[in-house]
Design an enzyme around this catalytic site. Structure first.
Site: not given
Length: 428
Positions: A232, A248
């Site tokens: 990420e 997410k």
């Protein structure tokens, strides 16, 4: 003034490993590896920075202002990290939980030596040093042999929160959600080992090999180590362009092609996972807008599925244009901690996290990265990462999941174990 030369290398994969092995002689090391992951925003295949000329190390008090002064006065490459507990410098929140690691809240250094690999070109930048030293070091790097380490080295890992206690705590969070206190919380738990003796570089190389993420990091500050297989990006700055890519949504990978494709499609269509992602995307849009030119904030990708060796992930991309007179550090301060690791509303979520989690997050769910001399930067999110204090022999890794109104505590626990899989595989 930096001396800079370019060397052509025949085997980029080999030189990457030689670089990080050669670097172990230095007290300060940051090695960033993109693992050739296909991505729109990237500066290099890998970057190595070693040997501090200057450094800043501090707790959270006035940390962002101290970093701003250091970055603006240095106007050079800076490498380091922001720990999660810098939130205490930004908001009226505190952390009183156990901290087994004790890393500084913020650490950056100005390296004497930098290596930037792009394809088969290795750019070498040295600070106040001569060409002879560059040539000597380059020869030493090429002569560096493959790392030898004990592949049977194991660590006795314990869960800080039992499954029973985890379920109880998630039900507590759900009660807050149903009362309307919050919409979403990223709730995390620590796995740890005491009296742990590992070869940090050996464990990093194994973790990176089984994960191959785009934001891998080997970080060393004397006896403190970060071994990160992060997929990420937290935040990147290119000129006045700001990019954030929150994750997410997680799904398991399968060896069978049809099963794997089905898992990916299920994630893409899952209403719970999409709602998690959209809520955090909205939060990030709001955070970035504080320093952005009016009307420049855009969601360029919403809920796109990216596949990594361990898991499929749902990622959104938000961009904006930086407004005057805001600086690089202003952008970081206005968006930190990243929404994907807190929840919404952010302050309420952070307060609940501090009450229910049993350890300080520290560097976990913070960010590792760098500033360039012209004020650009790129930072990851410290997840899927092993933190290690070689002196205390304390080892820690944490995982978390987003709790929303539709969460089932037992399933969230299973998601945490899925995210912990790579770290377990490396350590046991």
């Amino acid at each position: 003034m930096r001396t800079s030369i370019i060397k052509n290398v025949e085997n980029p994969l080999q030189i990457k490993q030689q670089l990080v092995i050669w670097a172990q002689q230095f007290r300060e090391v940051v090695f960033l590896d993109s693992n050739s992951y296909p991505q729109q925003y990237s500066s290099a295949d890998c970057i190595l920075a070693v040997d501090a000329f200057t450094a800043i190390q501090t707790d959270y008090v006035n940390a962002f202002e101290d970093l701003k002064q250091y970055q603006e006065s240095t106007k050079d490459w800076l490498f380091g990290y922001l720990s999660y507990d810098l939130k205490n410098d930004i908001e009226s929140v505190t952390s009183s939980n156990l901290d087994g690691l004790g890393f500084p809240d913020l650490f950056f250094f100005q390296p004497k030596k930098i290596f930037i690999l792009k394809g088969q070109e290795l750019q070498i930048q040295y600070l106040f040093l001569c060409d002879d030293e560059i040539e000597y070091d380059f020869e030493s790097i090429q002569e560096t042999e493959e790392l030898q380490f004990d592949s049977l080295q194991t660590v006795n890992i314990e869960e800080r929160i039992s499954k029973k206690d985890y379920v109880t705590k998630v039900n507590d969070i759900l009660s807050h959600i149903h009362r309307g206190d919050i919409y979403e919380v990223n709730f995390c738990m620590e796995f740890f080992a005491e009296k742990a003796e590992i070869n940090p570089l050996g464990k990093f190389l194994k973790l990176n090999e089984i994960s191959k993420p785009p934001f891998a990091v080997f970080f060393k500050n004397n006896k403190h180590f970060i071994l990160s297989a992060s997929p990420e990006r937290y935040l990147r700055k290119e000129g006045d362009l700001i990019i954030s890519q929150p994750i997410k949504g997680t799904a398991k990978r399968f060896l069978d092609v049809e099963q794997d494709e089905a898992s990916k499609n299920t994630l893409l269509a899952d209403p719970k996972e999409r709602s998690e992602n959209i809520m955090i995307t909205d939060l990030v849009r709001n955070d970035i807008s504080r320093t952005a030119q009016k009307g420049s904030v855009q969601v360029t990708e919403l809920c796109k599925i990216y596949s990594f060796l361990q898991v499929h992930q749902m990622i959104s991309t938000i961009t904006a244009r930086l407004a005057e007179p805001y600086t690089a550090v202003d952008v970081l301060k206005s968006t930190f901690p990243m929404g994907s690791m807190t929840g919404a509303p952010k302050i309420s979520a952070m307060n609940i996290v501090d009450r229910l989690e049993e350890t300080k997050r520290g560097v976990y769910s913070g960010a590792v990265g760098y500033f360039t001399p012209n004020g650009d930067f790129d930072f990851n999110v410290v997840i899927r990462s092993i933190l290690y204090d070689e002196e205390k022999k304390y080892l820690s890794f944490s995982v978390g999941s987003a709790i929303t109104a539709n969460s089932i505590p037992e399933k969230e626990y299973e998601e945490c174990l899925l995210k912990a899989k790579a770290m377990y595989a490396v350590l046991q």
